[in-house]
Motif scaffolding. Sequence first.
Motif, PDB file in Angstrom:
ATOM      1  N   LEU A 324       0.874  -1.278  -0.070  1.00 27.40           N
ATOM      2  CA  LEU A 324       0.060  -0.090  -0.105  1.00 27.40           C
ATOM      3  C   LEU A 324       0.828   1.360   0.026  1.00 27.40           C
ATOM      4  O   LEU A 324       0.573   2.358  -0.810  1.00 27.40           O
ATOM      5  CB  LEU A 324      -0.881   0.027   1.365  1.00 27.40           C
ATOM      6  CG  LEU A 324      -2.051  -0.966   1.200  1.00 27.40           C
ATOM      7  CD1 LEU A 324      -2.846  -0.797   2.417  1.00 27.40           C
ATOM      8  CD2 LEU A 324      -2.918  -0.303  -0.148  1.00 27.40           C
ATOM      9  N   ARG A 325       1.897   1.299   0.902  1.00 30.91           N
ATOM     10  CA  ARG A 325       2.924   2.335   0.955  1.00 30.91           C
ATOM     11  C   ARG A 325       3.682   2.612  -0.412  1.00 30.91           C
ATOM     12  O   ARG A 325       3.622   3.634  -0.898  1.00 30.91           O
ATOM     13  CB  ARG A 325       3.878   2.352   1.819  1.00 30.91           C
ATOM     14  CG  ARG A 325       3.384   2.228   3.299  1.00 30.91           C
ATOM     15  CD  ARG A 325       4.236   2.626   4.199  1.00 30.91           C
ATOM     16  NE  ARG A 325       5.230   1.217   4.240  1.00 30.91           N
ATOM     17  CZ  ARG A 325       4.851   0.118   4.981  1.00 30.91           C
ATOM     18  NH1 ARG A 325       3.792   0.171   5.837  1.00 30.91           N
ATOM     19  NH2 ARG A 325       5.668  -0.952   5.299  1.00 30.91           N
ATOM     20  N   ARG A 326       3.845   1.461  -1.148  1.00 31.37           N
ATOM     21  CA  ARG A 326       4.556   1.560  -2.299  1.00 31.37           C
ATOM     22  C   ARG A 326       3.588   2.480  -3.532  1.00 31.37           C
ATOM     23  O   ARG A 326       3.849   2.937  -4.344  1.00 31.37           O
ATOM     24  CB  ARG A 326       5.070   0.378  -2.937  1.00 31.37           C
ATOM     25  CG  ARG A 326       5.608   0.148  -4.272  1.00 31.37           C
ATOM     26  CD  ARG A 326       5.953  -1.394  -4.734  1.00 31.37           C
ATOM     27  NE  ARG A 326       7.244  -1.578  -4.045  1.00 31.37           N
ATOM     28  CZ  ARG A 326       7.850  -2.754  -4.655  1.00 31.37           C
ATOM     29  NH1 ARG A 326       7.209  -3.589  -5.397  1.00 31.37           N
ATOM     30  NH2 ARG A 326       9.023  -3.018  -4.065  1.00 31.37           N
ATOM     31  N   THR A 327       2.319   1.654  -3.651  1.00 35.95           N
ATOM     32  CA  THR A 327       1.339   2.268  -4.590  1.00 35.95           C
ATOM     33  C   THR A 327       1.078   3.720  -4.242  1.00 35.95           C
ATOM     34  O   THR A 327       0.816   4.321  -5.089  1.00 35.95           O
ATOM     35  CB  THR A 327       0.060   1.362  -4.557  1.00 35.95           C
ATOM     36  OG1 THR A 327      -0.360   1.406  -2.998  1.00 35.95           O
ATOM     37  CG2 THR A 327       0.159  -0.059  -4.968  1.00 35.95           C
ATOM     38  N   GLU A 328       0.932   4.055  -3.068  1.00 36.44           N
ATOM     39  CA  GLU A 328       0.881   5.539  -2.714  1.00 36.44           C
ATOM     40  C   GLU A 328       1.903   6.325  -3.178  1.00 36.44           C
ATOM     41  O   GLU A 328       1.843   7.440  -3.780  1.00 36.44           O
ATOM     42  CB  GLU A 328       0.767   5.733  -1.298  1.00 36.44           C
ATOM     43  CG  GLU A 328      -0.788   5.027  -0.587  1.00 36.44           C
ATOM     44  CD  GLU A 328      -0.998   5.245   0.758  1.00 36.44           C
ATOM     45  OE1 GLU A 328       0.116   5.738   1.316  1.00 36.44           O
ATOM     46  OE2 GLU A 328      -2.013   4.793   1.379  1.00 36.44           O
ATOM     47  N   LYS A 329       3.263   5.881  -3.047  1.00 29.66           N
ATOM     48  CA  LYS A 329       4.425   6.704  -3.328  1.00 29.66           C
ATOM     49  C   LYS A 329       4.534   6.633  -4.717  1.00 29.66           C
ATOM     50  O   LYS A 329       4.926   7.768  -5.126  1.00 29.66           O
ATOM     51  CB  LYS A 329       5.683   5.741  -2.817  1.00 29.66           C
ATOM     52  CG  LYS A 329       6.803   6.496  -3.137  1.00 29.66           C
ATOM     53  CD  LYS A 329       8.114   5.630  -2.728  1.00 29.66           C
ATOM     54  CE  LYS A 329       9.392   6.338  -3.055  1.00 29.66           C
ATOM     55  NZ  LYS A 329      10.443   5.421  -2.601  1.00 29.66           N
ATOM     56  N   ASP A 330       4.030   5.638  -5.685  1.00 31.97           N
ATOM     57  CA  ASP A 330       4.122   5.580  -7.023  1.00 31.97           C
ATOM     58  C   ASP A 330       2.936   6.413  -7.617  1.00 31.97           C
ATOM     59  O   ASP A 330       2.739   6.559  -8.822  1.00 31.97           O
ATOM     60  CB  ASP A 330       3.997   4.389  -7.453  1.00 31.97           C
ATOM     61  CG  ASP A 330       5.656   3.526  -7.299  1.00 31.97           C
ATOM     62  OD1 ASP A 330       6.284   4.224  -6.934  1.00 31.97           O
ATOM     63  OD2 ASP A 330       5.538   2.117  -7.285  1.00 31.97           O
ATOM     64  N   GLY A 331       1.981   6.726  -6.664  1.00 34.71           N
ATOM     65  CA  GLY A 331       0.667   7.532  -7.151  1.00 34.71           C
ATOM     66  C   GLY A 331      -0.469   6.802  -7.743  1.00 34.71           C
ATOM     67  O   GLY A 331      -1.378   7.264  -8.141  1.00 34.71           O
ATOM     68  N   TYR A 332      -0.408   5.551  -7.596  1.00 36.12           N
ATOM     69  CA  TYR A 332      -1.513   4.573  -8.058  1.00 36.12           C
ATOM     70  C   TYR A 332      -2.551   4.961  -7.342  1.00 36.12           C
ATOM     71  O   TYR A 332      -3.934   4.646  -7.734  1.00 36.12           O
ATOM     72  CB  TYR A 332      -1.057   2.934  -8.015  1.00 36.12           C
ATOM     73  CG  TYR A 332       0.157   2.587  -8.777  1.00 36.12           C
ATOM     74  CD1 TYR A 332      -0.108   2.856 -10.244  1.00 36.12           C
ATOM     75  CD2 TYR A 332       1.266   2.251  -8.456  1.00 36.12           C
ATOM     76  CE1 TYR A 332       0.965   2.639 -11.154  1.00 36.12           C
ATOM     77  CE2 TYR A 332       2.292   1.625  -9.219  1.00 36.12           C
ATOM     78  CZ  TYR A 332       2.026   1.907 -10.734  1.00 36.12           C
ATOM     79  OH  TYR A 332       3.400   1.663 -11.409  1.00 36.12           O
ATOM     80  N   LEU A 333      -2.710   5.239  -6.127  1.00 37.98           N
ATOM     81  CA  LEU A 333      -4.019   5.341  -5.371  1.00 37.98           C
ATOM     82  C   LEU A 333      -4.346   6.892  -5.261  1.00 37.98           C
ATOM     83  O   LEU A 333      -5.320   7.412  -4.553  1.00 37.98           O
ATOM     84  CB  LEU A 333      -3.546   4.823  -3.860  1.00 37.98           C
ATOM     85  CG  LEU A 333      -3.266   3.390  -3.655  1.00 37.98           C
ATOM     86  CD1 LEU A 333      -3.299   3.070  -2.268  1.00 37.98           C
ATOM     87  CD2 LEU A 333      -4.593   2.637  -4.416  1.00 37.98           C
TER      88      LEU A 333
END
Length: 335
Positions: A324-333
Amino acid sequence: RARWRGGVRSRACSATEPQGQPQPRVDTVEPPSHTLVVLVVSARPHFSQRELIRQTWASKEVLSAEINLRMPNASSPPRSLRETQAYPSAKVLFVVGRPATTLDNNENSARLAEEHEVYGDIVQVPVVDVYANLIYKVLCAIDATVEEHWPAAFIMKVDDDTYVDLPMLLHDLVNPRHPRRLHLQGQIWTGSPIRNRNHKNWVSKAYYPIDTYLPYPHGAHYIISSDFATFIHENERFLAPSIIPASHRGNLEDVKMGVWAFSIGVNMVHDVRFVESINCHSSAVSLSDVPAKAFRGIYRALRNGSNSGLCTNELHAHAVGFFLRRTEKDGYLQQ
C-alpha cells in the motif's frame, strides 16, 4: 601474511601465506562436525535482535538434536537416518566487527564481551563495523569457519533480520541427493549495476564497466558448500585484488560471491524457498527483511504446526502495508 586488506580503517585477517596457483576444487581436510554453520552478520549495537534470534529460530530447543532430527510430518527420524548416523546439526554464530567510533566503543564493547561470555557465539572480526566493509566482514568470518573451530558441510550467511526454519533446511541438506560440492543456494539474482553514488549498493563504471551483473545470491540469505568456502579461504591472495575499492562502490559482497562462484564453475541453485518476508509462501525456509515484532509469532506458529509455515497473519499484514505504501508513493492510489 595479512589477509583481505582494503576495508575502511580495518586491520586485516591474519593467516599463513597461500602457496601456488588458485585451486578451484578443494576438499575439506577434516570431516564436518556440523551439517550447517550459520553466520549471522550483525551490527554491534543490535543486542536485542541477536537475543531475539536466540529465543526463536536459533533457540536451544531448535538447535537440539531432537528437534533437528524431526522430519516433515513425522515425530522422529526414519530408522535409516539413525543407522547411517547422518545426524543433521547446526551451529549459529553472530559476526560483528570493530568499533567505528569512540562512542561505539564506549557503549558497546563491554556489552559485547559480556554477551560472548554468556553465550559464546560472538565472532568478532578485525574489520571496522561500517556498511562498506561488509564484504570483508563476511570473508573474515568464512576464514574463521574454515580455519579454526567449526568445520561444516555447508555455511549459510544471513542478515540479522532473516528468519530461518532450521529443521526444514537441515532435513533438505542431509538428503543424500543434495549436492555437496561446488554448490551455492539461495535467491539468485541478476540485473544492472547501480551508478548513482547516493545508493548504498552503487558501483563505479571505471571498476565495473559491464552493464549486467553475473548471477549472484541475494546477500540476505545464501548457502555455500564447504569446498567453495575453502577455495575462498585458500586463494585470498588471488581473489582480494579483485575487490573494488570502497571509494568506488557501496556493498557488493553478494555480487562478488557470484563472480567468484561463476569463475570456478560453482553450481548456483535458485531456491524459491528463500524469499523476502513480503512475498512469504507456505514452502519458505528462509525469510529476509522480517520485522522484529514478527519473529515470536513465526516461532509460535511453527511450534504449533501451522500449515502456513513461516507465513503468519502478522507477516501478511506487514506485506499489505508495504505494498500500500509503495502504490501510494508511485501515485497509483491518488485520486
